[in-house]
Design an enzyme around this catalytic site. Structure first.
Site, PDB file in Angstrom:
ATOM      1  N   HIS A 115       0.797  -1.220   0.000  1.00 63.44           N
ATOM      2  CA  HIS A 115       0.000   0.000   0.000  1.00 63.44           C
ATOM      3  C   HIS A 115       0.828   1.267   0.000  1.00 63.44           C
ATOM      4  O   HIS A 115       0.428   2.249  -0.586  1.00 63.44           O
ATOM      5  CB  HIS A 115      -0.957   0.015   1.201  1.00 63.44           C
ATOM      6  CG  HIS A 115      -2.107  -0.903   1.020  1.00 63.44           C
ATOM      7  ND1 HIS A 115      -3.200  -0.581   0.282  1.00 63.44           N
ATOM      8  CD2 HIS A 115      -2.311  -2.161   1.457  1.00 63.44           C
ATOM      9  CE1 HIS A 115      -4.044  -1.583   0.267  1.00 63.44           C
ATOM     10  NE2 HIS A 115      -3.524  -2.559   0.982  1.00 63.44           N
ATOM     11  N   HIS A 146      -2.741  -5.727 -11.655  1.00 63.67           N
ATOM     12  CA  HIS A 146      -3.206  -5.907 -10.281  1.00 63.67           C
ATOM     13  C   HIS A 146      -4.058  -7.172 -10.210  1.00 63.67           C
ATOM     14  O   HIS A 146      -4.842  -7.451 -11.105  1.00 63.67           O
ATOM     15  CB  HIS A 146      -4.029  -4.684  -9.879  1.00 63.67           C
ATOM     16  CG  HIS A 146      -4.359  -4.621  -8.427  1.00 63.67           C
ATOM     17  ND1 HIS A 146      -5.317  -5.413  -7.862  1.00 63.67           N
ATOM     18  CD2 HIS A 146      -3.856  -3.865  -7.430  1.00 63.67           C
ATOM     19  CE1 HIS A 146      -5.394  -5.139  -6.568  1.00 63.67           C
ATOM     20  NE2 HIS A 146      -4.522  -4.202  -6.287  1.00 63.67           N
ATOM     21  N   ASP A 149      -1.390   3.305  -9.172  1.00 56.29           N
ATOM     22  CA  ASP A 149       0.007   3.627  -8.915  1.00 56.29           C
ATOM     23  C   ASP A 149       0.880   3.611 -10.165  1.00 56.29           C
ATOM     24  O   ASP A 149       2.067   3.910 -10.074  1.00 56.29           O
ATOM     25  CB  ASP A 149       0.579   2.646  -7.883  1.00 56.29           C
ATOM     26  CG  ASP A 149      -0.143   2.759  -6.568  1.00 56.29           C
ATOM     27  OD1 ASP A 149      -0.213   3.884  -6.042  1.00 56.29           O
ATOM     28  OD2 ASP A 149      -0.642   1.740  -6.070  1.00 56.29           O
TER      29      ASP A 149
END
Length: 167
Positions: free
Chosen positions: A56, A102, A140
């Protein structure tokens, strides 16, 4: 307060903070800890500590550093074939390509799409932005690229920035 006063950096930070506030750890952990009637400060501390983990707190930093290795090895005008070779080199070394594929995404992350629109408007020719491609980029994939582009080049600060704004 950080010395970045350009209108584009202010626009980026509004986008960045809004997008990154949507985080399961940053929202669910304090609620879980508070449900045990713990002190509110302990709940907040638990959330910050949960965000400190590499899943994270570090992805945008890792994406930026990985992207810089691509530019260093392949040059600013990296071809699709060079990028493909670099991705395979990374995967064959047992590492993941940060910011892509992801585990739960099978479509492009809509938070990525918001950032892409910003990038197309403000830094369409940046070599690091040019590297951001499918499969399924997540939030990200280039948020660290933006921070670096506007002068926040100390990537180790990105985790602190996320914690500061509640990610």
């Amino acid at each position: 307060m950080m010395g970045f006063d350009s209108p584009q950096m202010q626009e980026l930070m509004r986008l960045y903070v809004t997008i990154h506030r949507i985080a399961k750890v940053g929202m669910s952990v304090p609620i879980l800890v508070a449900s045990a009637l713990s002190d509110p400060y302990l709940s907040f501390a638990a959330a910050l500590n949960g965000l400190a983990g590499p899943l994270h707190g570090l992805p945008n930093q890792e994406v930026l550093l990985w992207s810089k290795t691509v530019v260093e090895e392949c040059g600013e005008n990296t071809t699709t074939e060079q990028l493909k070779d670099h991705v395979w080199k990374t995967l064959n070394s047992g590492k993941a390509v940060p910011g892509f594929g992801h585990g739960v995404l099978r479509k492009t992350d809509p938070r990525y799409t918001c950032q892409r629109e910003f990038a197309l408007k403000h830094l369409p020719n940046d070599p690091l932005f040019q590297l951001v491609k499918n499969p399924w980029p997540d939030v990200d994939a280039h948020s660290g690229v933006f921070l670096s582009y506007y002068g926040l080049t100390e990537a180790r600060y990105y985790t602190v920035l996320l914690k500061r704004f509640g990610y």
